[in-house]
Design an enzyme around this catalytic site. Structure first.
Site, PDB file in Angstrom:
ATOM      1  N   GLY A 174       0.822  -1.196   0.000  1.00  0.00           N
ATOM      2  CA  GLY A 174       0.000   0.000   0.000  1.00  0.00           C
ATOM      3  C   GLY A 174       0.858   1.249   0.000  1.00  0.00           C
ATOM      4  N   PRO A 175       0.259   2.414  -0.177  1.00  0.00           N
ATOM      5  CA  PRO A 175       1.015   3.674  -0.212  1.00  0.00           C
ATOM      6  C   PRO A 175       1.629   4.006   1.144  1.00  0.00           C
ATOM      7  CG  PRO A 175      -1.350   4.085  -0.227  1.00  0.00           C
ATOM      8  CD  PRO A 175      -1.184   2.610  -0.386  1.00  0.00           C
ATOM      9  N   PRO A 176       2.567   4.939   1.193  1.00  0.00           N
ATOM     10  CA  PRO A 176       3.191   5.300   2.479  1.00  0.00           C
ATOM     11  C   PRO A 176       2.176   5.920   3.432  1.00  0.00           C
ATOM     12  CG  PRO A 176       4.487   6.110   0.619  1.00  0.00           C
ATOM     13  CD  PRO A 176       3.198   5.637   0.060  1.00  0.00           C
ATOM     14  N   GLY A 177       2.392   5.646   4.714  1.00  0.00           N
ATOM     15  CA  GLY A 177       1.602   6.310   5.741  1.00  0.00           C
ATOM     16  C   GLY A 177       0.266   5.669   6.054  1.00  0.00           C
TER      17      GLY A 177
ATOM     18  N   GLY B 106      -0.037   2.701   7.609  1.00  0.00           N
ATOM     19  CA  GLY B 106       0.069   1.911   8.833  1.00  0.00           C
ATOM     20  C   GLY B 106       0.558   0.500   8.631  1.00  0.00           C
ATOM     21  N   LYS B 107       1.393   0.231   7.622  1.00  0.00           N
ATOM     22  CA  LYS B 107       1.851  -1.133   7.365  1.00  0.00           C
ATOM     23  C   LYS B 107       2.795  -1.617   8.467  1.00  0.00           C
ATOM     24  CE  LYS B 107       3.529  -0.060   3.338  1.00  0.00           C
ATOM     25  NZ  LYS B 107       3.125   1.353   3.274  1.00  0.00           N
ATOM     26  N   THR B 108       3.814  -0.819   8.769  1.00  0.00           N
ATOM     27  CA  THR B 108       4.787  -1.239   9.780  1.00  0.00           C
ATOM     28  C   THR B 108       4.174  -1.261  11.173  1.00  0.00           C
ATOM     29  OG1 THR B 108       6.524  -0.245   8.424  1.00  0.00           O
ATOM     30  CG2 THR B 108       7.067  -0.763  10.713  1.00  0.00           C
TER      31      THR B 108
ATOM     32  N   SER C  84      -3.631   3.541 -19.067  1.00  0.00           N
ATOM     33  CA  SER C  84      -4.942   3.869 -18.498  1.00  0.00           C
ATOM     34  C   SER C  84      -5.416   5.277 -18.821  1.00  0.00           C
ATOM     35  CB  SER C  84      -4.904   3.694 -16.974  1.00  0.00           C
ATOM     36  OG  SER C  84      -3.957   4.563 -16.398  1.00  0.00           O
TER      37      SER C  84
ATOM     38  N   LYS D  26      -7.251   4.907  -7.371  1.00  0.00           N
ATOM     39  CA  LYS D  26      -7.687   5.998  -8.244  1.00  0.00           C
ATOM     40  C   LYS D  26      -8.998   6.609  -7.759  1.00  0.00           C
ATOM     41  CE  LYS D  26      -5.458   4.044 -12.360  1.00  0.00           C
ATOM     42  NZ  LYS D  26      -5.668   3.420 -13.681  1.00  0.00           N
TER      43      LYS D  26
END
Length: 861
Positions: free
Chosen positions: A372-375, A377-379, A695, A738
């Site tokens: 997913g994109p940064p920020g 909450g993955k980590t 696209s 998107k």
């Protein structure tokens, strides 16, 4: 009974047994676990009254008895006729002796094989009609050879059995009859009663000897293996005892001499640590070998410290230390909800793992990939997983790692060699089942030092990582209990074999409502605490947070939002520290005072004022984003210019869009020769940012169609999709990202490929309710929806307005209102227009003057 005496009695009894007649009816004595052979004397003991009576009467009346084996003995029950063997032995009781316990002990001698035909009496003991079985002797060369072999293997068996009676061996060597030899050997080897019963029932001498040979050889093999194992154990114990004695002697000598050997004390300490570490066999063997090698080294040698460091690592790695999992699924769900908002798909997967782990204790750890994109909450989600499971947490950043040794470790031949970061992390965790985060796996590199992603193939494969081999330790380590979680911003840069080993869980960006909730519940309280403030000192309204989200951040995650909230907290912290204020209330109107001018504007509506501009949707590693495609026309000769730092695929989409428009000009109501005397220019702003992908095909067709038809594109519409020359709209990726980007930009309608309709199910419910989605299969459908209706005219040109006013001036009073409306004339000018009369020159000048004022104001605007 003494073995020698017993053997002698057996030999004497065997000489008298052949010619004794066997009565037709005999009392039957069942034996449990014992088979009596003809010609063999054996001591027996009975305790039941009925069998004591049987033995007593046989001794007093000097009569024979029948002895048979009970195949299914039960301790608490009398033997049943069905469980007694049909073949037994006629025997004579030689001696009897009363025992203090009330039973009798007696010596019985087997005479001949008998077959029990029918039981005639059951009380007080069994009595049966019997028939003597005739044996089938064999006197040929094969039988003689079998007899000789049986004597040899029996002699070998006697050598292997401790304290084997020598008279029994001598007796076997002197027996000439094959049948009697087989019976004698069977009675003197430890074989199961069922095997002995089979030999008793065999009447053919040759086959009987063959069966006994097989049994004796089996016993010899067992005894030889057992002897070998005992010798090895005794040798190992003896060697260890010898070393222990020598060490103790060396200690005593050193104590007497007053010498303190630090090396010896260190070696003993290492051996104690190895014994307490509970190492697996391979690791313990390697550790003991290294300790022995260390003991022979000079402490001043360079290799001494290398070997000592290796032993420390080998002992300290948690080979068998595990943390106990907290398998309360409901409690784990509460922990995940407490730490993170939404992310239901990921939480569901974690709780499913816990549920299966609760049912199957030896389950292998999963390999998950949070993409997913940064920020988003993955980590931090990995940290919450560790807290929910009750495990240790280890994070390893892979961004920019290019050396394979970072994963597998260096070989000990190198100076300063160390294990890989996987083993280092496990040592730091102190357990072999932590939650291990491999962060930024999509940013791992490769160069002449190796390919770290290939080294990770073994680490992240549940079918291989149970024997992970680190180059430094050189002992397999079991990684199957580790819960590996990897994080990535994009999956395209991860090698396909590595991506195939992971279960990918997508973490999309947040909507504005979700960001507001996260900021209120998590981010703002955290920043208030980190800046030394109390909750009652600073209050930020929801409208203020909403303005920060809309006008000061533009991201899929919440990292920049947290920074902006931190700026507000810092500003108040300074005021509190300087004594200017004790508390503050921040509303929407106060946000610029803390964060400065607005950073982001909603530019969609402002850009869509003229034909030739369309809003597209793009996917980026940091989440979705909107982009504008601009098209313009100028005099020239059939040239298509494409700018905006576009990749090859995107440039091909522009050519395909132009080809489609030229081929379908009639359907789009465009002049067929529009390209003969004109050049077209397609530009995608933000030219410093590289862009590529198919696209944008639909967006380019819509932009060119808008330019050539003179119809503007609706400002509340955005679109995505790949096109073909036939006008088909093909599916694209990143729909969720998107759509969320369009939602952040205030777009209300999305045009997307029909085959991407299934992707809308993953969108949050608020987004689906607030936005309208139009699936299109043909490009004509997209053009029809995106362009404004033909009836909606653009504002009239200024010259035309002048002519219209001049023409309408001469109209009667009834038409004054119409003239005023169309010319946008001020009310004061209406009175100068007379009904059905020519307008005076003064009035005309006045009207012209008002129009000039209006024209000047319009230019100013």
């Amino acid at each position: 009974m003494d073995p020698q005496t017993e053997a002698a009695e057996k030999e004497i009894a065997a000489t008298d047994a052949e010619d004794m007649p066997i009565p037709e009816e005999l009392p039957i004595l069942p034996l449990s676990g014992v088979v009596l052979f003809p010609g063999i004397a054996a001591p027996l003991m009975v305790g039941q009254k009925n069998y004591i009576q049987l033995v007593d009467e046989a001794v007093v009346q000097e009569r024979l008895i029948g002895v048979t084996s009970n195949q299914q003995p039960e301790a608490d029950k009398e033997p049943a006729i069905e469980t007694l063997s049909k073949v037994g032995t006629a025997a004579k009781v030689l001696k009897m002796m009363q025992l203090p316990t009330g039973g009798v002990s007696f010596l019985v001698q087997g005479l001949a094989r008998i077959q029990i035909e029918e039981y005639t009496k059951k009380e007080p003991y069994f009595v049966a009609r019997v028939k003597k079985l005739e044996e089938q002797p064999s006197k040929d060369a094969d039988t003689e050879a079998l007899v000789s072999s049986l004597r040899l293997v029996f002699q070998r068996l006697a050598e292997l059995v401790p304290n084997f009676p020598s008279p029994a061996l001598m007796t076997a060597m002197n027996i000439k009859d094959p049948g009697k030899l087989a019976d004698f050997v069977s009675a003197n080897i430890p074989i199961p009663p069922t095997e002995q019963q089979g030999i008793l029932e065999e009447l053919r001498h040759r086959e009987r000897i063959r069966k006994v040979m097989v049994l004796v050889n089996g016993e010899i093999q067992k005894l030889e293996v057992s002897k070998k194992i005992q010798e090895e154990i005794a040798g190992e114990i003896g060697e260890e005892q010898r070393k222990h004695i020598l060490r103790e002697q060396l200690k005593k000598i050193q104590e007497e001499l007053g010498v303190k050997d630090e090396k010896t004390a260190e070696i003993e300490t290492l051996r104690t640590r190895i014994a307490e570490a509970d190492l697996p066999p391979e690791a313990e063997k390697a550790a003991q070998k290294e300790v022995d090698r260390l003991g022979m080294m000079n402490p001043a040698a360079p290799e001494y410290s290398v070997s000592r460091t290796y032993l420390d690592w080998l002992i300290d790695v948690p080979w068998s230390k595990s943390t106990e999992d907290d398998l309360d699924v409901k409690k784990a769900g509460g922990v995940l909800d407490e730490d993170h908002y939404d992310l239901e798909k990921v939480k569901k997967r974690i709780l499913e793992y816990l549920a299966v782990r609760k049912l199957k204790q030896d389950m292998k750890g999963p390999i998950l990939c949070f993409a997913g994109p940064p920020g988003v909450g993955k980590t931090s989600l990995g940290r919450s997983v560790a807290r929910a499971l009750g495990r240790e947490f280890i994070r390893m950043s892979l961004g920019g790692v290019r050396d394979e040794a970072e994963i597998r470790g260096h070989r000990r031949t190198y100076v300063g060699a160390l294990p890989g970061r996987v083993i280092q992390g496990l040592k730091k965790a102190g357990s072999n089942n932590p939650v291990f985060i491999l962060d930024e796996i999509d940013k791992i590199g490769a160069d002449f030092r190796g390919d770290p992603s290939s080294a990770l193939l073994e680490v992240l494969d549940p079918e291989q990582n149970f024997s992970f081999s680190d180059h430094y330790l050189e002992v397999p380590f079991d990684l199957s209990k580790v819960f590996f979680i990897t994080t990535a911003n994009q999956l395209g840069t991860i090698p396909a074999p590595l991506r195939d080993r992971m279960e990918v869980l997508e973490l999309p960006g947040y909507t504005q409502e979700e960001k507001l909730w996260i900021a209120r519940k998590y981010l703002f309280p955290k920043q208030v605490e980190e800046h030394g403030l109390r909750a009652e000192q600073l209050e930020v309204t929801d409208k203020a947070i909403g303005r920060v989200i809309q006008e000061y951040t533009r991201e899929a995650g919440v990292r920049n939002l947290e920074r902006e909230l931190a700026s507000i907290c810092r500003a108040l912290a300074r005021r509190v520290a300087e004594g200017e204020a004790e508390c503050a209330l921040v509303d929407a109107k106060d946000v610029p005072d803390y964060l400065g001018p607005v950073k982001f504007f909603s530019e969609t509506a402002e850009r869509m004022t003229v034909p030739g501009i369309a809003t597209g949707l793009a996917w980026t590693p940091t989440g979705g984003d909107i982009l504008f495609v601009e098209a313009t026309r100028m005099e020239g000769r059939k040239q298509l210019m494409i700018t905006g730092q576009l990749g090859d695929v995107m440039r091909e989409s522009a050519h395909a869009a132009l080809s489609y428009i030229r081929a379908n000009a009639d359907d789009l109501k465009i002049e067929k020769k529009f390209f003969d005397t004109a050049d077209l220019h397609v530009h995608v702003p933000a030219g410093a940012i590289p862009k590529d992908g198919p696209s944008a095909g639909v967006t380019m067709v819509v932009a060119l169609s808008s330019l050539l038809t003179g119809r503007r594109v609706r400002s509340d519409v955005a679109m995505t999709g790949e096109i073909t020359l036939r006008g088909k709209v093909l599916p694209v990726g990143g729909i969720k990202e998107k759509v969320l980007a369009a939602h952040r930009a205030g777009i209300k309608t999305i045009l997307l490929p029909k085959l991407n309709k299934k992707d809308l199910e993953e969108l949050p419910d608020p987004v689906r309710k607030e936005m309208k989605f139009v699936p299109v299969d043909e490009i004509g459908e997209a053009v029809k929806v995106a362009l404004e209706k033909p009836g909606k005219k653009k504002p009239a040109a200024k010259k035309t307005a002048k002519k219209t006013v001049a023409k309408k001036v001469a109209k009667p009073k009834a038409a004054r209102k119409t003239v005023a409306k169309k010319a946008a004339k001020p009310k004061a000018a209406k009175k100068t227009v007379t009904k059905k009369a020519a307008k005076p020159k003064a009035a005309t000048k006045k009207v012209s003057k008002k129009k000039a004022v209006k024209k000047k104001a319009k230019k100013a605007r």
